[in-house]
Write a protein that holds these residues in place. Structure first.
Motif, PDB file in Angstrom:
ATOM      1  N   ARG A 178       0.825  -1.209   0.000  1.00  0.00           N
ATOM      2  CA  ARG A 178       0.000   0.000   0.000  1.00  0.00           C
ATOM      3  C   ARG A 178       0.858   1.258   0.000  1.00  0.00           C
ATOM      4  NH1 ARG A 178      -4.064   0.333   4.734  1.00  0.00           N
ATOM      5  NH2 ARG A 178      -4.608   2.209   3.565  1.00  0.00           N
ATOM      6  N   LEU A 179       2.057   1.145   0.576  1.00  0.00           N
ATOM      7  CA  LEU A 179       2.924   2.302   0.754  1.00  0.00           C
ATOM      8  C   LEU A 179       4.321   1.990   0.226  1.00  0.00           C
ATOM      9  CD1 LEU A 179       3.610   5.109   2.017  1.00  0.00           C
ATOM     10  CD2 LEU A 179       4.026   3.901   4.177  1.00  0.00           C
ATOM     11  N   LEU A 180       4.828   2.841  -0.664  1.00  0.00           N
ATOM     12  CA  LEU A 180       6.181   2.712  -1.186  1.00  0.00           C
ATOM     13  C   LEU A 180       7.032   3.832  -0.603  1.00  0.00           C
ATOM     14  CD1 LEU A 180       8.226   1.399  -3.147  1.00  0.00           C
ATOM     15  CD2 LEU A 180       7.426   3.018  -4.885  1.00  0.00           C
ATOM     16  N   LEU A 181       8.134   3.452   0.056  1.00  0.00           N
ATOM     17  CA  LEU A 181       9.074   4.409   0.622  1.00  0.00           C
ATOM     18  C   LEU A 181      10.348   4.360  -0.214  1.00  0.00           C
ATOM     19  CD1 LEU A 181       8.618   3.512   4.407  1.00  0.00           C
ATOM     20  CD2 LEU A 181       7.475   5.339   3.124  1.00  0.00           C
ATOM     21  N   ALA A 182      10.703   5.472  -0.832  1.00  0.00           N
ATOM     22  CA  ALA A 182      11.859   5.513  -1.733  1.00  0.00           C
ATOM     23  C   ALA A 182      12.889   6.498  -1.188  1.00  0.00           C
ATOM     24  CB  ALA A 182      11.419   5.917  -3.134  1.00  0.00           C
ATOM     25  N   ASP A 183      14.054   5.983  -0.807  1.00  0.00           N
ATOM     26  CA  ASP A 183      15.113   6.796  -0.212  1.00  0.00           C
ATOM     27  C   ASP A 183      16.197   7.086  -1.243  1.00  0.00           C
ATOM     28  OD1 ASP A 183      16.787   8.136   1.467  1.00  0.00           O
ATOM     29  OD2 ASP A 183      17.184   6.476   2.827  1.00  0.00           O
ATOM     30  N   GLU A 184      16.185   8.304  -1.792  1.00  0.00           N
ATOM     31  CA  GLU A 184      17.159   8.726  -2.810  1.00  0.00           C
ATOM     32  C   GLU A 184      17.287   7.672  -3.921  1.00  0.00           C
ATOM     33  OE1 GLU A 184      18.415  11.625  -2.884  1.00  0.00           O
ATOM     34  OE2 GLU A 184      18.703  12.398  -0.866  1.00  0.00           O
ATOM     35  N   PRO A 185      16.180   7.257  -4.536  1.00  0.00           N
ATOM     36  CA  PRO A 185      16.233   6.129  -5.470  1.00  0.00           C
ATOM     37  C   PRO A 185      16.993   6.410  -6.756  1.00  0.00           C
ATOM     38  CG  PRO A 185      14.098   7.178  -5.592  1.00  0.00           C
ATOM     39  CD  PRO A 185      14.822   7.832  -4.456  1.00  0.00           C
ATOM     40  N   THR A 186      17.280   7.685  -7.039  1.00  0.00           N
ATOM     41  CA  THR A 186      18.003   8.009  -8.270  1.00  0.00           C
ATOM     42  C   THR A 186      19.395   8.575  -7.988  1.00  0.00           C
ATOM     43  OG1 THR A 186      17.078  10.259  -8.359  1.00  0.00           O
ATOM     44  CG2 THR A 186      15.833   8.514  -9.448  1.00  0.00           C
ATOM     45  N   GLY A 187      19.821   8.532  -6.729  1.00  0.00           N
ATOM     46  CA  GLY A 187      21.067   9.172  -6.333  1.00  0.00           C
ATOM     47  C   GLY A 187      22.299   8.610  -7.018  1.00  0.00           C
ATOM     48  N   ASN A 188      22.293   7.311  -7.378  1.00  0.00           N
ATOM     49  CA  ASN A 188      23.448   6.684  -8.009  1.00  0.00           C
ATOM     50  C   ASN A 188      23.246   6.418  -9.495  1.00  0.00           C
ATOM     51  OD1 ASN A 188      25.033   6.562  -5.659  1.00  0.00           O
ATOM     52  ND2 ASN A 188      24.014   4.692  -4.986  1.00  0.00           N
TER      53      ASN A 188
END
Length: 226
Positions: free
Chosen positions: A161-171
């Motif tokens: 239900r919930l997607l948590l994305a932590d700097e998903p494009t940082g690399n």
């Protein structure tokens, strides 16, 4: 879907007290695409870890359908993550000796799904992300963009239900960053609640419903999309 009340997380380093979060009040609505921006050390990742139940607050509450996360047992927190939460990390966190298909399938291991169903969902999600020809490749044999797509597939295959994305494009390079942003846009269109943490103020600018800016462990600004 989620509400924090006077959320604080304090760490002690030697004789120093570090206030990673300092009184955060935040409501996350069901189906919302929320972007949390701020510089390194502003408290963004700490907030995400608390919402996922990977850490516990020093003070305050995190109200969820499962109850106050700060009061749940370790077993209850594991159930919250396995059934409700998908997580995407900047460093991908793939198991190096497992194939792409196995990495995604193992991400559903504690979701109560039979192995045949796990493999079906993993295959379907990887194919959707353009990795049909890379199912049996290990992370070392994949590019950075492909590894990120495996991480996205792992997060979404169980239907959270919930997607948590932590700097998903940082690399990622710009092309792969835009592809990742497009996938998040598609998931939002399907009604998945998304919290995107990033230091890139230009990422997903036109996609999100609301942007929250953090600094020194506090929310300092909030903007709704017109």
């Amino acid at each position: 879907m989620l509400r924090t009340h006077q959320l604080r997380r304090v760490y002690r380093l030697g004789g120093a007290e570090i206030r990673a979060l300092d009184g955060v009040d935040l409501e996350i609505r069901d189906g919302e695409y929320l972007r949390v921006i701020g510089s390194s050390g502003s408290g963004k990742s700490t907030l995400l870890n608390l919402l996922a139940g990977l850490d516990r607050p020093t003070e305050g509450r995190i109200e969820t359908p499962a109850g106050d996360l700060g009061r749940l047992s370790r077993k209850e927190l594991a159930a919250w993550r396995s059934r409700q939460i998908g997580m995407v990390f900047q460093t991908f966190n793939l198991i190096p000796h497992r194939t792409a298909l196995q990495n995604v399938e193992l991400g559903m291991l504690f979701a109560g799904l039979e192995r045949r169903e796990r493999i079906r969902r993993a295959t379907e999600m990887l194919e959707q992300l353009g990795l049909a020809g890379r199912l049996n490749h290990r992370p070392a044999d994949l590019s950075g963009g492909e590894q990120q797509r495996v991480a996205l597939a792992r997060a979404m295959a169980k239907g959270p239900r919930l997607l948590l994305a932590d700097e998903p494009t940082g690399n990622l390079d710009r092309e792969n960053a835009e592809a990742t942003a497009g996938f998040l846009r598609e998931m939002s269109g399907r009604g998945v609640t998304i919290v995107l943490v990033t230091h890139d103020a230009g990422l997903a600018t036109d996609d999100v419903h609301r942007t929250v800016r953090m600094d020194y462990g506090r929310i300092v600004d909030e903007e709704e999309r017109a």
